[in-house]
Design a protein around this motif. Structure first.
Motif, mmCIF file in Angstrom:
data_model
loop_
_atom_site.group_PDB
_atom_site.id
_atom_site.type_symbol
_atom_site.label_atom_id
_atom_site.label_comp_id
_atom_site.label_asym_id
_atom_site.label_seq_id
_atom_site.Cartn_x
_atom_site.Cartn_y
_atom_site.Cartn_z
ATOM 1 N N GLN A 125 3.293 10.667 30.233
ATOM 2 C CA GLN A 125 2.364 9.890 30.326
ATOM 3 C C GLN A 125 2.093 9.242 28.870
ATOM 4 O OE1 GLN A 125 -1.502 11.933 31.762
ATOM 5 N NE2 GLN A 125 -2.244 9.838 31.939
ATOM 6 N N GLY A 126 1.717 7.862 28.920
ATOM 7 C CA GLY A 126 1.466 7.329 27.710
ATOM 8 C C GLY A 126 2.712 6.775 27.122
ATOM 9 N N HIS A 127 3.819 7.002 27.721
ATOM 10 C CA HIS A 127 5.032 6.585 27.066
ATOM 11 C C HIS A 127 5.671 5.419 27.309
ATOM 12 C CE1 HIS A 127 6.402 10.833 25.300
ATOM 13 N NE2 HIS A 127 5.199 10.538 25.246
ATOM 14 N N ASP A 165 -2.781 2.755 35.473
ATOM 15 C CA ASP A 165 -2.380 3.934 34.627
ATOM 16 C C ASP A 165 -1.031 3.832 34.534
ATOM 17 O OD1 ASP A 165 -5.091 5.050 34.637
ATOM 18 O OD2 ASP A 165 -4.450 6.240 36.616
ATOM 19 N N HIS A 216 -0.232 0.322 25.760
ATOM 20 C CA HIS A 216 0.188 1.471 25.143
ATOM 21 C C HIS A 216 -0.870 2.291 24.489
ATOM 22 C CE1 HIS A 216 3.046 4.298 23.783
ATOM 23 N NE2 HIS A 216 2.985 3.904 22.373
ATOM 24 N N GLN A 217 -1.326 1.091 23.633
ATOM 25 C CA GLN A 217 -2.651 1.770 22.741
ATOM 26 C C GLN A 217 -3.658 2.271 23.655
ATOM 27 O OE1 GLN A 217 -3.451 1.329 19.058
ATOM 28 N NE2 GLN A 217 -1.246 0.993 19.092
ATOM 29 N N ARG A 218 -3.710 1.694 24.978
ATOM 30 C CA ARG A 218 -4.864 2.269 25.892
ATOM 31 C C ARG A 218 -4.139 3.430 26.628
ATOM 32 N NH1 ARG A 218 -7.587 -2.821 28.961
ATOM 33 N NH2 ARG A 218 -8.028 -4.057 27.015
ATOM 34 N N GLY A 219 -3.092 4.022 26.144
ATOM 35 C CA GLY A 219 -2.771 5.145 26.961
ATOM 36 C C GLY A 219 -2.139 5.002 28.490
ATOM 37 N N GLU A 237 10.286 4.343 23.690
ATOM 38 C CA GLU A 237 10.256 5.707 23.183
ATOM 39 C C GLU A 237 11.394 6.532 23.787
ATOM 40 O OE1 GLU A 237 5.959 5.182 23.498
ATOM 41 O OE2 GLU A 237 6.181 7.121 22.939
ATOM 42 N N LEU A 247 6.778 11.868 20.329
ATOM 43 C CA LEU A 247 6.531 10.719 19.176
ATOM 44 C C LEU A 247 4.857 10.264 19.501
ATOM 45 C CD1 LEU A 247 9.726 8.351 18.971
ATOM 46 C CD2 LEU A 247 8.359 9.726 17.192
ATOM 47 N N LEU A 248 4.621 9.980 20.374
ATOM 48 C CA LEU A 248 3.353 9.262 20.501
ATOM 49 C C LEU A 248 2.562 9.978 21.699
ATOM 50 C CD1 LEU A 248 4.344 6.017 20.110
ATOM 51 C CD2 LEU A 248 2.313 6.523 18.771
ATOM 52 N N LYS A 249 1.354 10.605 21.211
ATOM 53 C CA LYS A 249 0.499 11.109 22.417
ATOM 54 C C LYS A 249 -0.444 9.920 22.828
ATOM 55 C CE LYS A 249 1.210 15.468 22.694
ATOM 56 N NZ LYS A 249 2.355 15.532 23.657
ATOM 57 N N PRO A 250 -0.870 9.588 24.092
ATOM 58 C CA PRO A 250 -1.757 8.819 24.629
ATOM 59 C C PRO A 250 -3.073 8.639 23.619
ATOM 60 C CG PRO A 250 -1.548 10.608 25.966
ATOM 61 C CD PRO A 250 -0.651 10.847 25.071
ATOM 62 N N LYS A 251 -3.317 7.559 23.331
ATOM 63 C CA LYS A 251 -4.417 7.430 22.399
ATOM 64 C C LYS A 251 -5.641 7.630 22.801
ATOM 65 C CE LYS A 251 -1.801 5.383 18.917
ATOM 66 N NZ LYS A 251 -0.491 5.396 19.458
ATOM 67 N N LYS A 252 -5.826 7.339 24.055
ATOM 68 C CA LYS A 252 -6.979 7.576 24.557
ATOM 69 C C LYS A 252 -6.958 8.563 25.602
ATOM 70 C CE LYS A 252 -10.036 3.484 25.731
ATOM 71 N NZ LYS A 252 -9.981 2.590 26.804
ATOM 72 N N PRO A 253 -7.825 9.512 25.843
ATOM 73 C CA PRO A 253 -7.690 10.506 26.861
ATOM 74 C C PRO A 253 -7.988 9.852 28.064
ATOM 75 C CG PRO A 253 -9.591 10.998 25.581
ATOM 76 C CD PRO A 253 -8.691 9.926 24.842
ATOM 77 N N LYS A 254 -7.127 10.339 29.213
ATOM 78 C CA LYS A 254 -7.464 9.668 30.609
ATOM 79 C C LYS A 254 -8.908 10.428 31.036
ATOM 80 C CE LYS A 254 -4.438 9.157 33.431
ATOM 81 N NZ LYS A 254 -5.143 8.178 34.305
#
Lengths: 319, 472
Positions: free
Chosen positions: A27-29, A150, A177-180, A198, B3-10
């Protein structure tokens, strides 16, 4: 928390489009989906979107079968772009957002923000067919994201865009991506993948050839490449005589070579200095994704035509 | 991968294990109606806003209004057209009556019983009495066209009346038929008078017999008058045409719409936002309502125009009788209810098929060709209906009226013309409803398979296979 494909298969009348394919997208990738034409990318994407269902295997988003996930969670940019040509931009986008379940007021509000951001507010009452190609692409992208999904799934999003729009789309990508958001996109363009993704998977004939994080994939080739440039000798012909060195590319700006295990990069540098060359570039690099793609997919297809021409047969399209 | 975690939690993940399956089913159903509604509104608005819709509706309204005025206009024209008739009577009174008075009555009364005398400027014949000395001048006038006819009444040696009829055009046309009938009766009256019958006896002789005609269908019609039956016939024919043309035009529109979405490639997005069933139903209902809107506009202007005819006739002609009479107030509410049911179900049945065919075509140009078999079915139903109006009680009509593709038109005609009982109508509606549901379901399977097919036309076997393939 991820999109998970487990042993997914799909066959059409005479083609095994997807063959026991498994992959995971965190998630978020940002996930890059690569493969030659007809490799099964579109079929896989359509199965993820529950437009068609797999013959075997299952696809889940955070543990829920995709068919039961709210439509609102998905944003889809198909390879073949399309909108209602005679419908006004705002009406069309609000209609699609409402179809995904966004209340009208919310859709109008979000639309105003996005049109502002993309600097196309003055076009909101125009029919889609009256817009320029670039603006149509923007509208198409808005149709994918206006309902705040999402997961964004984009089939060849960069195809046919001019560099300005490619950059605009890239920045929109990064913002999502910034928004997850989880972003999955298929492409032929390796530069975009190396820049944005990624995780990647290269598929061919419905199977994963190589997959994982971009670094893993690059390392998986097990090769080390060396780039060398000499100001006074662009060709560096003596490299061909050096044992353990295999020149892979001769470009105007550098020569790229592959070194066999006993030879160290330093030895090449010493040899260059010994030859009286003035070194302007000396770097150890991983193979480009493009190299890996050609190596893996090209190796498998082994000189055959890379893929059947798309849409020659109606079942092919589904593949 | 870390590498990257989601910046905003869902915050609110719409998909979640805790969702109760019953809730899911409920929301799915709610979404089905919400999406069908959204899609049908889009389809409806996209079409009624088109110039072609506005123009064609205006043209149809004009056609209906003008044609409902035609009988009145014809009547008005014919009433303004007077035949100028000069009569030279050299015999004196005929059968105790002045020949001029007789001709005035015989030619200018609109109806033999209780008709109004219209001997004024509205009369069909302008009759003037002339002297035998004027004969030559009047002949000249006929030649010049200032006078239509010069009639000389005389007797031959046997005492029988002879009529000398001088005109430019000979004894042709409806006017002359009426004149020659009047003269025949005048001659008969004269003979009877001379043979000694009294005026009363003569009048009795010429009283028309009472003829009462009753047909089998009249009896079935439950005491409908001939006028009511004529109205029913015209209503049936009219509605058959409405039903046929709506299904045909808007069925084609549905097929083209489906193919168009494939050509535009919007289908791909639509199919990820909504289900094929929602897309198909939204399209069918939306386009169906466009047809219904047009029919309603045209029909209500037609009704308004024909209701206006009597006041207009009264104003123009001073009377409202004569001409073609269609009293639309004679159409029963039952017939209208049945029409509505057959209109809706008939449209749905055909529309589902049109949608399925449209979904299998990938280019607009191929739509017409692919629709040919369906068009034959539709035109066939129409032809059968038109023929059946002539023989509504025939067994083949009864049998075919239960065949779902013919029911809307045939059973409706039978009901309106009184050849079917109400329960027959109800039974056919049930059969039609079942078929409509089955065909809608089958078509939605085809639609589902068809919308993503591009390129070569699939074979029947392939379609069949895809219909049963797994999918949403």
């Amino acid at each position: 928390m991820s999109l998970l494909l487990e042993q997914v298969s799909k066959a059409f009348t005479n083609v095994q489009a997807v063959d026991h394919l498994s992959l995971e997208v965190g998630q978020g990738h940002i996930f890059g989906f690569l493969g030659p034409n007809g490799a099964g990318k579109t079929t896989t994407i359509r199965m993820i979107l529950d437009i068609i269902r797999p013959d075997a295997g299952q696809i889940t988003w955070n543990g829920v079968t995709v068919g039961e996930v709210s439509r609102r969670a998905w944003g889809y940019l198909p390879e073949e772009r399309g909108l209602y040509p005679k419908m006004a931009v705002d009406e069309q986008l609000i209609f699609l957002a409402r179809l995904y379940g966004i209340p009208k007021a919310q859709a109008v509000k979000d639309l105003n923000e996005w049109l502002e951001r993309f600097q196309i507010t003055e076009n909101r009452k125009k029919k889609v067919e009256e817009l320029s190609k670039g603006n149509q692409q923007k509208i198409q992208f808005l149709a994918t994201i206006l309902h705040d999904p999402d997961i964004l799934i984009m089939d060849e999003p960069f195809t046919g865009l001019d560099p300005v729009n490619v950059n605009l789309l890239k920045s929109a990508f990064l913002e999502m991506h910034q928004r997850g958001k989880t972003i999955i996109f298929s492409t032929h363009q390796m530069e975009q993948v190396e820049e944005l993704c990624e995780e990647i998977a290269i598929i061919d004939k419905g199977k994963i050839v190589v997959g994982g994080s971009l670094r893993q994939v690059k390392r998986s080739s097990g090769r080390k490449l060396l780039r060398l440039a000499l100001d006074n000798d662009p060709v560096i012909a003596w490299l061909d005589q050096m044992s353990g060195v295999k020149v892979t590319k001769r470009r105007q700006d550098y020569v790229e070579m592959e070194l066999s295990t006993p030879v160290l990069p330093e030895e090449v540098l010493q040899a260059a200095l010994h030859q009286g060359g003035s070194v302007t570039r000396f770097e150890v690099v991983e193979p480009s994704l493009s190299d890996i793609f050609i190596e893996r997919v090209g190796g498998i297809t082994n000189g055959q035509a890379i893929a059947a021409p798309e849409q020659a047969d109606f079942v092919q399209t589904l593949g | 991968m870390q590498l990257l975690k989601p910046k905003k939690p869902k915050q609110d993940n719409p998909s979640n294990h805790s969702i109760n399956p019953a809730d899911l089913a409920f929301t799915a159903r709610g979404k089905t109606w919400r999406n069908i509604r959204l899609i049908l509104v889009r389809e409806y608005l996209a079409r009624v806003r088109r110039k072609i819709f506005v123009i064609s509706t205006v043209i149809l309204v004009l056609m209906v209004v003008v044609s409902s005025f035609v009988p009145t206009i014809i009547q008005w024209f014919s009433s303004n057209f007077q035949t100028k008739l000069a009569v030279i009577v050299s015999t004196g009174p005929v059968a105790g009556q002045d020949a001029i008075t007789y001709l005035n009555q015989a030619l200018n009364l609109t109806s033999t019983v209780g008709g109004t005398d219209v001997s004024g400027s509205n009369a069909a014949y302008k009759i003037t009495q002339a002297q035998p000395t004027e004969a030559n001048t009047l002949r000249k006038k006929v030649q010049d066209g200032d006078l239509d006819t010069l009639l000389t009444i005389n007797r031959n040696q046997n005492g029988d009346l002879i009529f000398d009829y001088y005109t430019k055009n000979g004894m042709e046309g409806l006017g002359s038929v009426r004149l020659s009938q009047a003269l025949t009766i005048l001659a008969l009256n004269d003979r009877l008078d001379r043979s000694g019958l009294s005026q009363n006896q003569i009048a009795q002789l010429f009283t028309p017999p009472e003829i009462k005609a009753t047909s089998v269908s009249d009896e079935k019609a439950g005491g409908k008058t001939a006028e009511e039956r004529a109205a029913s016939y015209i209503v049936a024919l009219f509605l058959v045409i409405v039903l046929f043309s709506t299904i045909y035009n808007y069925g084609v529109a549905i097929a083209q719409g489906a193919a168009e979405e494939k050509t535009n490639r919007i289908m791909e997005i639509m199919i990820s936002a909504a289900t094929p069933f929602q897309l198909m139903m939204g399209k069918i209902i939306g386009i169906g309502l466009v047809g219904f809107t047009q029919v309603s506009i045209v029909a209500s202007s037609g009704v308004a125009a024909s209701l206006l005819q009597n006041p207009i006739k009264e104003a123009l002609l001073g009377n409202k009788t004569g001409g073609v009479q269609i009293d639309i107030t004679k159409i029963s509410i039952n017939a209208l209810v049945f029409f509505l049911i057959f209109y809706i179900l008939g449209f749905m049945l055909y529309a589902a098929l049109y949608a399925a065919v449209g979904s299998l075509v990938s280019r607009q140009e191929d739509v017409q060709g692919a629709l040919t078999p369906l068009s034959f079915l539709n035109i066939g139903a129409y032809m059968v209906a038109v023929f059946s109006l002539q023989a509504i009680d025939a067994t083949w009509v009864t049998v075919l009226s239960y065949f779902p593709f013919f029911t809307p038109i045939l059973m409706f005609s039978r009901l309106v013309l009184g050849s079917a009982q109400w329960w027959e109508g109800l039974l056919s509606v049930i059969i039609l409803l079942i078929f409509t549901i089955i065909f809608t379901w089958l078509s939605s399977r085809v639609y589902r398979a068809g919308v993503l097919l591009y390129g070569r036309k699939p074979t029947t076997g392939q379609i069949f296979k895809l219909m049963w393939a797994k999918g949403k």
